[in-house]
Design an enzyme around this catalytic site. Structure first.
Site, PDB file in Angstrom:
ATOM      1  N   ASP A  26       0.805  -1.225   0.000  1.00 60.68           N
ATOM      2  CA  ASP A  26       0.000   0.000   0.000  1.00 60.68           C
ATOM      3  C   ASP A  26       0.838   1.275   0.000  1.00 60.68           C
ATOM      4  OD1 ASP A  26       0.689  -0.687   2.689  1.00 60.68           O
ATOM      5  OD2 ASP A  26      -0.887   0.606   3.453  1.00 60.68           O
TER       6      ASP A  26
ATOM      7  N   GLU B 191       9.869 -10.459  -1.820  1.00 58.52           N
ATOM      8  CA  GLU B 191      10.871  -9.405  -1.916  1.00 58.52           C
ATOM      9  C   GLU B 191      12.299  -9.939  -1.994  1.00 58.52           C
ATOM     10  OE1 GLU B 191       7.221  -7.540  -0.088  1.00 58.52           O
ATOM     11  OE2 GLU B 191       8.348  -9.403   0.227  1.00 58.52           O
TER      12      GLU B 191
ATOM     13  N   HIS C  38       0.712  -0.038  10.611  1.00 63.40           N
ATOM     14  CA  HIS C  38       1.107  -1.399  10.236  1.00 63.40           C
ATOM     15  C   HIS C  38       2.456  -1.352   9.514  1.00 63.40           C
ATOM     16  CE1 HIS C  38      -0.751   0.176   6.581  1.00 63.40           C
ATOM     17  NE2 HIS C  38      -0.137  -0.771   5.884  1.00 63.40           N
ATOM     18  N   HIS C  39       3.115  -2.472   9.446  1.00 67.59           N
ATOM     19  CA  HIS C  39       4.457  -2.614   8.855  1.00 67.59           C
ATOM     20  C   HIS C  39       5.520  -1.848   9.648  1.00 67.59           C
ATOM     21  CE1 HIS C  39       2.538  -4.773   5.762  1.00 67.59           C
ATOM     22  NE2 HIS C  39       2.521  -3.882   4.786  1.00 67.59           N
TER      23      HIS C  39
ATOM     24  N   GLY D  89      27.263 -16.035  -0.681  1.00 65.73           N
ATOM     25  CA  GLY D  89      26.962 -17.460  -0.607  1.00 65.73           C
ATOM     26  C   GLY D  89      25.584 -17.811  -0.103  1.00 65.73           C
TER      27      GLY D  89
ATOM     28  N   ASP E 159      19.144 -29.372  -4.824  1.00 67.89           N
ATOM     29  CA  ASP E 159      17.770 -29.504  -4.330  1.00 67.89           C
ATOM     30  C   ASP E 159      17.527 -28.668  -3.078  1.00 67.89           C
ATOM     31  OD1 ASP E 159      19.613 -31.230  -3.146  1.00 67.89           O
ATOM     32  OD2 ASP E 159      18.134 -32.759  -2.676  1.00 67.89           O
TER      33      ASP E 159
ATOM     34  N   ASN F 217      20.461 -34.650  -4.719  1.00 63.48           N
ATOM     35  CA  ASN F 217      21.183 -35.644  -3.907  1.00 63.48           C
ATOM     36  C   ASN F 217      20.594 -35.730  -2.504  1.00 63.48           C
ATOM     37  OD1 ASN F 217      22.170 -33.153  -3.083  1.00 63.48           O
ATOM     38  ND2 ASN F 217      24.110 -33.416  -4.166  1.00 63.48           N
TER      39      ASN F 217
ATOM     40  N   GLY G   1      19.415 -33.651  -0.028  1.00 61.61           N
ATOM     41  CA  GLY G   1      19.868 -32.975   1.184  1.00 61.61           C
ATOM     42  C   GLY G   1      20.976 -31.983   0.926  1.00 61.61           C
TER      43      GLY G   1
ATOM     44  N   GLU H  13      26.980 -29.336   3.274  1.00 61.03           N
ATOM     45  CA  GLU H  13      26.989 -29.361   4.742  1.00 61.03           C
ATOM     46  C   GLU H  13      27.367 -30.745   5.260  1.00 61.03           C
ATOM     47  OE1 GLU H  13      26.795 -26.535   5.837  1.00 61.03           O
ATOM     48  OE2 GLU H  13      25.561 -25.374   4.467  1.00 61.03           O
TER      49      GLU H  13
END
Length: 565
Positions: free
Chosen positions: A29, A52, A115-116, A409, A436, A463, A465, A469
């Site tokens: 708005d 966003e 608001h916001h 990253g 993925d 793969n 996952g 990591e």
């Protein structure tokens, strides 16, 4: 000379004069009054995104291949939704203009609880946040709009980083006096004597050097000096290396290009070349852990020259007011052709591709076939982790443009960045390689890609996952698991018009058939590539161990220091 214009219309005019034709974002708005003015002016097109954050990533991708663009959010929730994408552009030195519609001035000045907001009457918090991740900021008013818009735009271009403009919702349609003169960018020329001084010093060092070398970082691309660097390398027979952010900035088929530089993790011949060089010229070189192989670089301080955006560092001595482009131009006027011989590049790999037709795909089989699939002029986009690591070691054809985010990253960056880049350069083939786990963060933007009838080739590396990591820590830990979606079905979920070809490949023959179909397809192609869970490029396996040692130390959990119970 001046004339009367509405503030929002004047902002649209200035954006267009700065070369901005697209504005990514989400309506709210507080920015709708400005959006009405955008829609009324054919020089600027608003492009709606799913959220966003994706809009900020799309603006980043667009800016990398097509020049300046804009990002539009609404105050508070919209701004903070986009802030990681803005911060990433700051880290990677990517310029775009962030405009946020904020509450009306009377509400801001009266500390209204709207608001916001945080409901405490404060309106400076968002600006303070944005000041950390942009190089110029301003809250526009009828009194300052003319001066501040131009100042912020010029800073965006000069520094090649994001800027932040707050546009109160009640001033967009107010009329003010504005100049008739169009907005014009001018590259900083610095001080001609300083640029000449720097160029003379560098020319003298090059003439005396037995083994010079240039190491490029992303500034070589952001400041548009790749052509000057190539000319210098050819004339003076200087071998060139690229850090991860500068991948494909130079023609990788050129005789002066030797490969990537990652400090002690570089090829042995490259490590020796840099450590033995008596004249190392960096182009915007930043000693990040990614660029230096976790700070294992070996560069003699007395031989190091770094050409920065606005100054030159000569073995620790700074020469200010010597911009990158001006110094290179002056240097080209001074250097003479050299009789040095460029080092030989390693021989190309053999013609036989690994893996039999019915073998299950591995990374060792996948990436050599990808290398053969690439064409001159492609835009290749590599997601953080597996894809980027493999692509950094993949030779690219001439004219390839590479997009990645090695410093910030943020996983999920590349799918919206693909949309932004392809919107700005629709005539180039775009290829995205994304894992993925990363895909699940920003998957909604696939719907925007298909809604705009874009035709990229998307490789979804499944793969099951977070493999990068797992290689660092927690190979079998559930925190590295994710849901195993039916990825190849998603294009039909996101697009009722069925504008994508979806394929699933698990063997070598299935991949080769999919690549042939992608070559002929006149629509988007989505290829789910199913790979073994712990399979990864060798460089990523090494990277995982190095990260673990650096992050956790000798007493870290990889060495059994975590006790259960």
């Amino acid at each position: 000379m001046s004339r009367r214009m509405q503030i929002g219309a004047y902002l649209v005019r200035r954006l267009a004069e700065a070369g901005i034709s697209h504005l990514f974002g989400v309506p709210g708005d507080f920015n709708l009054s400005f959006l009405e003015q955008v829609e009324a002016d054919p020089s600027l097109t608003f492009v709606g995104n799913c959220n966003e954050l994706n809009a900020a990533y799309a603006a980043d991708g667009y800016a990398r291949t097509s020049g300046l663009c804009g990002l539009l959010t609404t105050f508070g929730v919209g701004d903070l939704g986009a802030i990681s994408g803005i911060a990433g552009a700051y880290a990677e030195r990517v310029p775009f203009v962030h405009i946020t519609g904020i509450p009306p001035l009377h509400a801001v000045e009266g500390r209204a609880l709207l608001h916001h907001t945080l409901g405490d009457g404060g309106y400076g918090n968002i600006g303070r946040c944005m000041a950390e991740y942009t190089v110029a900021q301003s809250r526009l008013t009828p009194e300052n709009a003319v001066e501040e818009i131009d100042r912020v735009l010029r800073t965006c271009w000069r520094e090649r980083r994001p800027v932040h403009l707050q546009l109160p919702s009640d001033i967009t349609h107010l009329s003010i006096d504005v100049p008739d003169e169009p907005f014009v960018f001018a590259e900083p020329q610095g001080d001609a004597e300083q640029a000449a001084l720097a160029a003379s010093h560098i020319a003298t060092r090059l003439a005396a050097a037995r083994s010079p070398v240039m190491i490029l970082d992303s500034d070589a691309d952001r400041f548009g000096v790749a052509g000057k660097i190539a000319a210098l390398a050819e004339r003076c027979a200087i071998p060139c290396l690229a850090t991860a952010p500068a991948k494909a900035v130079l023609d990788e088929t050129a005789p002066y290009y030797l490969g990537g530089y990652v400090g002690g993790a570089s090829r042995p011949d490259i490590r020796e070349l840099v450590s033995q060089s008596d004249c190392v010229i960096g182009v915007g070189l930043r000693f990040t852990e990614i660029n230096t192989g976790f700070f294992t670089h070996d560069i003699r301080s007395d031989s190091f020259i770094n050409l920065l955006a606005h100054e030159v560092n000569l073995a620790g001595r700074s020469i200010p007011a010597a911009p990158l482009g001006a110094v290179l131009e002056a240097l080209l006027e001074r250097v003479k052709p050299s009789s040095r011989t460029l080092p030989a590049r390693p021989a190309a790999s053999g013609t036989v591709l690994p893996g039999g037709a019915e073998e299950r795909l591995t990374h060792d089989m996948f990436w050599p076939r990808v290398a053969r699939f690439l064409k001159e002029g492609d835009v290749v986009i590599g997601e953080a982790g597996t894809s980027n690591t493999a692509l950094l070691g993949t030779p690219f054809p001439k004219g390839t443009h590479y997009i990645s985010q090695p410093i910030w990253g943020a996983i999920g960056y590349t799918l919206p960045a693909l949309f932004g880049s392809q919107l700005g350069s629709p005539d180039r083939r775009h290829l995205l390689f994304i894992g993925d786990g990363s895909f699940q963060l920003t998957v909604q933007e696939l719907s925007t890609i298909l809604r705009h009838d874009q035709k990229p080739v998307i490789f979804l590396l499944n793969n099951r996952g977070y493999t990068i990591e797992r290689l660092i820590l927690g190979e079998r830990s559930q925190y590295n698991d994710i849901a195993n979606w039916r990825y190849a079905d998603l294009p039909r979920v996101f697009d009722r018009d069925d504008r994508a070809l979806s394929l699933v490949v698990e063997t070598v023959s299935e991949l080769e058939d999919a690549l042939k179909q992608a070559e002929k397809a006149d629509r988007a192609v989505f290829i789910e590539v199913r790979l073994p869970e712990m399979d990864a490029p060798e460089a990523l396996k090494v990277f995982g161990m190095v990260v673990a040692d650096y992050d956790y130390g000798p007493q870290g959990p990889r060495n059994g220091s975590v006790k259960k119970g």
